[in-house]
Scaffold this active site. Structure first.
Site, PDB file in Angstrom:
ATOM      1  N   GLU A 296       0.818  -1.219   0.000  1.00  0.00           N
ATOM      2  CA  GLU A 296       0.000   0.000   0.000  1.00  0.00           C
ATOM      3  C   GLU A 296       0.852   1.269   0.000  1.00  0.00           C
ATOM      4  O   GLU A 296       0.500   2.262   0.621  1.00  0.00           O
ATOM      5  CB  GLU A 296      -1.002  -0.004   1.160  1.00  0.00           C
ATOM      6  N   HIS A 570      -1.643  -1.689  10.503  1.00  0.00           N
ATOM      7  CA  HIS A 570      -1.152  -3.070  10.515  1.00  0.00           C
ATOM      8  C   HIS A 570       0.046  -3.183  11.440  1.00  0.00           C
ATOM      9  O   HIS A 570       0.737  -2.195  11.699  1.00  0.00           O
ATOM     10  CB  HIS A 570      -0.734  -3.521   9.112  1.00  0.00           C
TER      11      HIS A 570
END
Length: 591
Positions: A296, A570
């Site tokens: 990402e 995350h």
């Protein structure tokens, strides 16, 4: 053969592409700000409440008008830039390559196999959510450019710190301890039971700037010092095998024969408790990671900031990975607004690299060119002067819940593409010493909704250190997906606080995303006598069937990393593998 740095075949095409992007950027930036000014993270809302600021509605009102007018004013220029930019995507290689030429070629090689036939390799992966600022705010993360710069600094801080070996100076000394989550010379030693008047640890710095020894004198037990048990350390040195050697620049593995991390008293845990895999929760990235895979990293400027921050440590970086515009070229079936978001940084030279785009993406995921990036890296040579290489693969699978069939199809493609890449690039005069697959798989091993993916044949080929079987994690495993609304809570907003939270099961339940139930079925989790794990969707897998027959792979440590607390949703993970090359088998193989 070295990779070409530019993704375009010639300077003219690169120049036209740059001009087109310059025309597009102002319109894109104003649109991004138009959306971002209307979206606030929970952190920003909390700060406004604490400061009793009531001007935010005015900022939103006037900001929206200004950015909307500027967006409309720059649209014609952006359209002209698009006409220059879009056709050139057909001739663009799907990644950019940054390479730092070392002062000496051997500085980016690992001489462990050449010297003693053994070496250690560190890998890490993290999903950073570096979308354009307006889109990142939907995940409760803002200020993409600032986050990218901060993430780069944090990674460098963790990866480049010296390796510290602690020798317990005591009649019952249990050998060397190796904490990897803290720089002990800067720590508060009173935490270990010492007082200001007691002897402080003696730091011995060697000529190797990355190796520091700390001798900790242990007084009598009456002093209140928390002593460690021999079960938590390595075997005595007299019975240890030949030390693993990793002479790659900044490496910390010299003289580490499969060492374990220190026990919890030394800011580490998970070793010596009957677990088959040494593991820890660390507030820093593991020292001397060799290959880093990030997901990402969609924003181009953020990717450039990461590249600038990481290039002193990682001389070979693949970024801006993926395709844009119509895919396949000259078709209208699927328009890619964003690249794959994959970002690979390696200390070792990249010999070959290949990217594949998933053709079956659906919904909002189809706007990004998610896929698989495979790379072949040059490690060095063995004692027979034979070339030693490794394969590293990173991916980011389909995200929406309840669409496991799509992810299974993508796993089939990943397996097929990896095998084809290795078959096309394998040479008879080289030994493969590792084959690693990592990334954000967007499914876990505990959710009933992900049962289809959990049973995929990929896990028969690649080994997952955290997996006990389909739908069952090992008891020490920790979920890696954080609940987005709670990202800035006190318990998890700093690396140290997040580390303490992950080590406490009751706290973990509040901040780690819970499993996803199957449609129409109530969730029963966890099972009786099983720990609460949560969703672990970030993976590092390795395969032994594709490496040289004379190589034996051992897991040295698996790490859950909290250093990026407050910067992403995350939890990064790390894996260190020890690879031992049997010289007798190597000789018979050569014959």
């Amino acid at each position: 053969m070295a990779l070409r740095v530019s993704p375009f075949p010639n300077g003219f095409a690169a120049g036209i592409h740059a001009v087109g992007w310059v025309f597009i950027l102002p319109c894109f930036w104003f649109l991004d700000r138009l959306i971002a000014v209307c979206m606030s993270t929970t952190l920003e809302k909390t700060r406004r409440a604490e400061q009793e600021c009531y001007l935010h509605p005015l900022k939103v009102f006037f900001g929206s008008i200004i950015f909307f007018v500027l967006f409309l004013a720059t649209t014609p220029l952006a359209f002209l830039g698009f006409l220059l930019w879009a056709p050139l995507q057909a001739c663009r290689r799907p990644f950019s390559y940054h390479r730092v030429t070392p002062s000496a070629p051997e500085r980016e090689m690992n001489q462990g196999f050449e010297l003693v036939g053994k070496a250690s390799f560190g890998f890490a992966t993290a999903n950073l959510c570096l979308l354009p600022d307006s889109l990142a705010r939907f995940n409760n993360l803002g200020h993409t450019q600032r986050r990218a710069a901060a993430i780069g600094r944090h990674i460098v801080q963790g990866v480049s710190r010296p390796h510290i070996r602690i020798f317990v100076d005591s009649p019952s000394s249990c050998g060397t301890l190796s904490p990897s989550s803290s720089l002990l010379p800067a720590a508060n030693y009173s935490a270990y039971g010492a007082t200001d008047k007691q002897a402080q640890p003696r730091v011995i710095e060697h000529s190797d700037r990355d190796s520091v020894e700390v001798q900790v004198p242990i007084p009598n037990s009456s002093s209140g010092v928390l002593c460690t048990h021999c079960d938590d350390t390595e075997e005595p040195a007299a019975e240890s095998p030949t030390p693993l050697v990793n002479t790659n620049q900044n490496s910390n593995q010299q003289g580490r024969p499969g060492q374990r991390s220190a026990p919890r008293a030394l800011l580490s845990q998970g070793v010596g408790q009957g677990h088959d895999v040494p593991w820890e929760v660390s507030s820093l990235f593991p020292a001397n990671v060799d290959i880093l895979c990030l997901e990402e990293v969609f924003d181009k400027r953020a990717a450039q900031k990461l590249t600038d921050a990481l290039r002193p440590l990682f001389g070979h970086i693949l970024y801006d990975v993926g395709v844009y515009a119509c895919q396949p070229p000259c078709s209208c079936s699927s328009f890619k607004f964003f690249n794959s978001g994959l970002f690979l940084a390696s200390r070792f030279p990249v010999l070959q690299a290949q990217y594949h785009c998933f053709p079956n993406s659906r919904g909002e995921d189809a706007l990004a060119a998610k896929g698989l990036l495979s790379a072949k890296v040059l490690i060095g040579q063995n004692q027979k002067r034979k070339k030693v290489v490794g394969y590293y693969n990173c991916t980011h699978l389909h995200a929406p819940e309840g669409e496991g069939e799509i992810r299974c199809e993508q796993l089939n493609m990943v397996t097929k593409w990896i095998d084809e890449f290795q078959a096309a690039n394998r040479q008879p005069d080289e030994d493969v010493v590792f084959d690693v697959l990592c990334g954000d798989f967007n499914f876990d091993n505990c959710s009933p909704d992900d049962s289809l993916e959990q049973k995929h044949s990929l896990f028969e080929d690649y080994r997952d250190p955290c997996r006990a079987g389909p739908g069952k994690e090992k008891p020490w495993v920790i979920g890696t997906l954080l609940e987005q609304p709670t990202l800035y809570e006190d318990d998890i907003k700093t690396p140290e606080n997040l580390q303490r939270t992950l080590e406490t099961e009751e706290l973990r339940k509040q901040y780690i995303s819970p499993p996803v139930p199957a449609a129409g079925c109530p969730l029963v989790y966890p099972e009786a006598d099983q720990p609460w794990v949560g969703r672990r969707i970030d993976y590092i897998l390795y395969r032994e069937s594709s490496v040289a027959k004379q190589c034996r792979t051992e897991i040295e440590e698996f790490t859950f990393i909290t250093q990026l607390a407050g910067l992403t949703d995350h939890i990064p993970v790390g894996l260190r593998l020890n690879v031992i090359m049997d010289s007798d088998c190597a000789e018979s193989a050569d014959e």
